[in-house]
Design a protein around this motif. Structure first.
Motif, PDB file in Angstrom:
ATOM      1  N   LEU A  50      53.389  44.172  29.303  1.00 32.05           N
ATOM      2  CA  LEU A  50      52.933  44.101  30.685  1.00 32.05           C
ATOM      3  C   LEU A  50      54.182  44.006  31.543  1.00 32.05           C
ATOM      4  CD1 LEU A  50      50.619  43.717  32.828  1.00 32.05           C
ATOM      5  CD2 LEU A  50      51.099  41.267  32.635  1.00 32.05           C
TER       6      LEU A  50
ATOM      7  N   TYR B  76      55.711  42.892  34.799  1.00 31.53           N
ATOM      8  CA  TYR B  76      55.317  41.940  35.843  1.00 31.53           C
ATOM      9  C   TYR B  76      56.409  41.844  36.899  1.00 31.53           C
ATOM     10  CZ  TYR B  76      53.667  37.455  37.807  1.00 31.53           C
ATOM     11  OH  TYR B  76      53.220  36.457  38.638  1.00 31.53           O
TER      12      TYR B  76
ATOM     13  N   ARG C 148      51.763  44.502  36.808  1.00 31.17           N
ATOM     14  CA  ARG C 148      51.219  43.487  37.730  1.00 31.17           C
ATOM     15  C   ARG C 148      52.240  43.260  38.834  1.00 31.17           C
ATOM     16  NH1 ARG C 148      48.477  38.496  35.116  1.00 31.17           N
ATOM     17  NH2 ARG C 148      46.956  40.188  34.836  1.00 31.17           N
TER      18      ARG C 148
ATOM     19  N   TRP D  73      44.682  50.409  41.728  1.00 26.55           N
ATOM     20  CA  TRP D  73      45.089  49.052  41.371  1.00 26.55           C
ATOM     21  C   TRP D  73      43.888  48.114  41.426  1.00 26.55           C
ATOM     22  CZ3 TRP D  73      50.280  47.558  40.274  1.00 26.55           C
ATOM     23  CH2 TRP D  73      51.204  48.598  40.373  1.00 26.55           C
TER      24      TRP D  73
ATOM     25  N   GLN E 112      43.653  40.784  41.218  1.00 25.20           N
ATOM     26  CA  GLN E 112      43.585  39.717  40.219  1.00 25.20           C
ATOM     27  C   GLN E 112      43.266  38.361  40.841  1.00 25.20           C
ATOM     28  OE1 GLN E 112      43.871  40.436  36.783  1.00 25.20           O
ATOM     29  NE2 GLN E 112      43.597  42.415  37.800  1.00 25.20           N
TER      30      GLN E 112
ATOM     31  N   GLU F  13      47.816  39.181  43.720  1.00 26.87           N
ATOM     32  CA  GLU F  13      48.375  39.979  42.636  1.00 26.87           C
ATOM     33  C   GLU F  13      47.412  41.112  42.250  1.00 26.87           C
ATOM     34  OE1 GLU F  13      51.597  37.202  40.519  1.00 26.87           O
ATOM     35  OE2 GLU F  13      49.625  37.137  39.561  1.00 26.87           O
ATOM     36  N   TRP F  14      48.024  42.254  41.876  1.00 29.20           N
ATOM     37  CA  TRP F  14      47.261  43.459  41.557  1.00 29.20           C
ATOM     38  C   TRP F  14      47.790  44.078  40.277  1.00 29.20           C
ATOM     39  CZ3 TRP F  14      43.473  45.811  44.910  1.00 29.20           C
ATOM     40  CH2 TRP F  14      43.229  45.072  46.087  1.00 29.20           C
ATOM     41  N   ASP F  15      46.867  44.573  39.451  1.00 34.50           N
ATOM     42  CA  ASP F  15      47.227  45.228  38.194  1.00 34.50           C
ATOM     43  C   ASP F  15      46.918  46.716  38.239  1.00 34.50           C
ATOM     44  OD1 ASP F  15      47.809  42.717  37.267  1.00 34.50           O
ATOM     45  OD2 ASP F  15      46.535  42.852  35.477  1.00 34.50           O
TER      46      ASP F  15
ATOM     47  N   TYR G  41      45.372  47.584  27.796  1.00 33.62           N
ATOM     48  CA  TYR G  41      45.181  46.673  28.927  1.00 33.62           C
ATOM     49  C   TYR G  41      43.948  45.799  28.690  1.00 33.62           C
ATOM     50  CZ  TYR G  41      44.452  44.811  33.591  1.00 33.62           C
ATOM     51  OH  TYR G  41      44.257  43.952  34.637  1.00 33.62           O
TER      52      TYR G  41
ATOM     53  N   ASP H 129      43.858  41.786  28.483  1.00 39.15           N
ATOM     54  CA  ASP H 129      42.960  41.032  29.355  1.00 39.15           C
ATOM     55  C   ASP H 129      42.105  40.064  28.535  1.00 39.15           C
ATOM     56  OD1 ASP H 129      42.034  40.504  31.979  1.00 39.15           O
ATOM     57  OD2 ASP H 129      40.239  41.704  31.614  1.00 39.15           O
TER      58      ASP H 129
END
Length: 374
Positions: free
Chosen positions: A67, A69, A103, A154, A157, A353-355, A363, A367
């Motif tokens: 991931l 980040y 993220r 996106w 989160q 926050e956005w993934d 993914y 998760d």
């Protein structure tokens, strides 16, 4: 627009040129998070560096995929009406380095509530959450960023209670730009002003140090009080080694990046805090206080010392970091926002926050792994 790996020197130079950038987006923070693989990246347009970011790669268990980040980042022009040219090359860059997802935490404001509005909300029987209050200000850039992120695929989160999956979506800030110490003091509520005066009258003395050697010399005393605070307030404390790493990394990057403040009364340590500053943005990062001698108001004294230091450094904002969304007087978390409201500042909602999944099967596995852990 292209994205490439840049040196930490290039990265730091770009951050230094910004009025505000999160300390989580400095090269030094990558050294603090030593359990993650780190990389500095930059956005180039016509040969000019126009954006930068710290990317932390977290490995998926048993698989060499990551991931990617970017906490409270990247540091790009979020006011741009088309974010696609910024975010698509980011996705391509990290995917080529084994990322199954990204993220990000855009440092972009959506709404603000001033202290008076929040006080009214806490007093009202009809309001239980910050979002139920009409904001003092709505930010068009924030709304546009949210819309664009959704359109680009996106996923938000944001979690219940006002905290994002990693960094807080709601923070409390005291605006400092164009304000003197007297202005900031006058903006506080009567209890805060009274407690600051009470601490001074009782003889509370606050000392501050920003050198690595100076901070490390007093770090054990800070940590002992911090552990005491954790036991009292029922949270899990970080180990002393974490703070030592943080001090060494941040202090080496800039001479005034991190500061330790200690409030003592008659030789007894009654409160201690760690402050961090990048450009014109100052943060209250960690704090500790003694259960004994609360009547001398060491916590108020040390907070005021940090605010004064931020003003003297020319900061635009003093950031007290995360709050929850609750305004319910029966919720134990409401005390946090009530304490911070006394400073006369404002609650600030960020886009959160956005993934972006780059490999949907991996993914989903990540998760699921995170949900089981949490």
């Amino acid at each position: 627009m292209t994205v490439r790996e840049i040196s930490e020197t290039e990265h730091l130079a770009f951050v230094r040129a910004q009025r505000s950038a999160s300390f989580l987006q400095t090269p030094a923070w990558g050294r603090v998070k030593s359990e993650w693989r780190r990389q500095s990246i930059g956005w180039e347009r016509d040969g000019e560096l126009v954006g930068a970011a710290l990317v932390l790669y977290r490995q998926l268990p048993k698989v060499r995929r990551y991931l990617a980040y970017l906490p409270e980042g990247p540091v790009i022009d979020w006011a741009d009406e088309d974010l696609g040219p910024w975010l698509r090359p980011l996705a391509a860059h990290v995917k080529a380095r084994g990322a199954f997802g990204i993220r990000i935490g855009p440092p972009v404001v959506t709404r603000r509530w001033d202290a008076a509005t929040i006080k009214e909300g806490i007093a009202s029987d009809d309001v239980r959450r910050l979002g139920e209050l009409a904001p003092t200000e709505r930010d068009g850039t924030g709304a546009r960023v949210v819309t664009q992120l959704r359109e680009l695929g996106w996923r938000s989160q944001a979690a219940a209670g006002g905290f994002a999956a990693g960094q807080p979506q709601h923070v409390f800030q005291v605006p400092l730009a164009g304000r003197s110490e007297d202005d900031v003091l006058a903006g506080m509520n009567q209890q805060w002003r009274r407690n600051i005066k009470k601490a001074a009258k009782a003889g509370v003395e606050v000392t501050s140090t920003s050198t690595a050697d100076g901070i490390l010399a007093d770090l054990k005393a800070f940590h002992d009080l911090y552990v005491h605070t954790a036991e009292r307030d029922r949270f899990t404390p970080r180990p002393l080694s974490y703070f030592r790493t943080m001090v060494e990394a941040l202090a080496a990057e800039e001479p005034d990046r991190i500061t330790l403040h200690l409030a003592r009364h008659e030789g007894d340590l009654v409160a201690a805090t760690i402050a961090i500053r990048v450009g014109a943005h100052a943060w209250y990062s960690y704090g500790a206080s003694s259960t004994d001698k609360r009547e001398v108001r060491g916590s108020n004294a040390v907070q005021w010392a940090m605010m004064r230091a931020a003003i003297a450094a020319g900061a635009d904002v003093y950031d007290l970091r995360g709050i929850t969304e609750t305004l319910d007087p029966d919720d134990p978390h409401v005390g946090l926002i009530q304490f911070k409201v006394g400073t006369g500042g404002e609650a600030v909602e960020l886009v959160g926050e956005w993934d972006l999944p780059l490999s949907k099967p991996l993914y989903r596995a990540f998760d699921l792994y995170m949900k089981r852990r949490g």
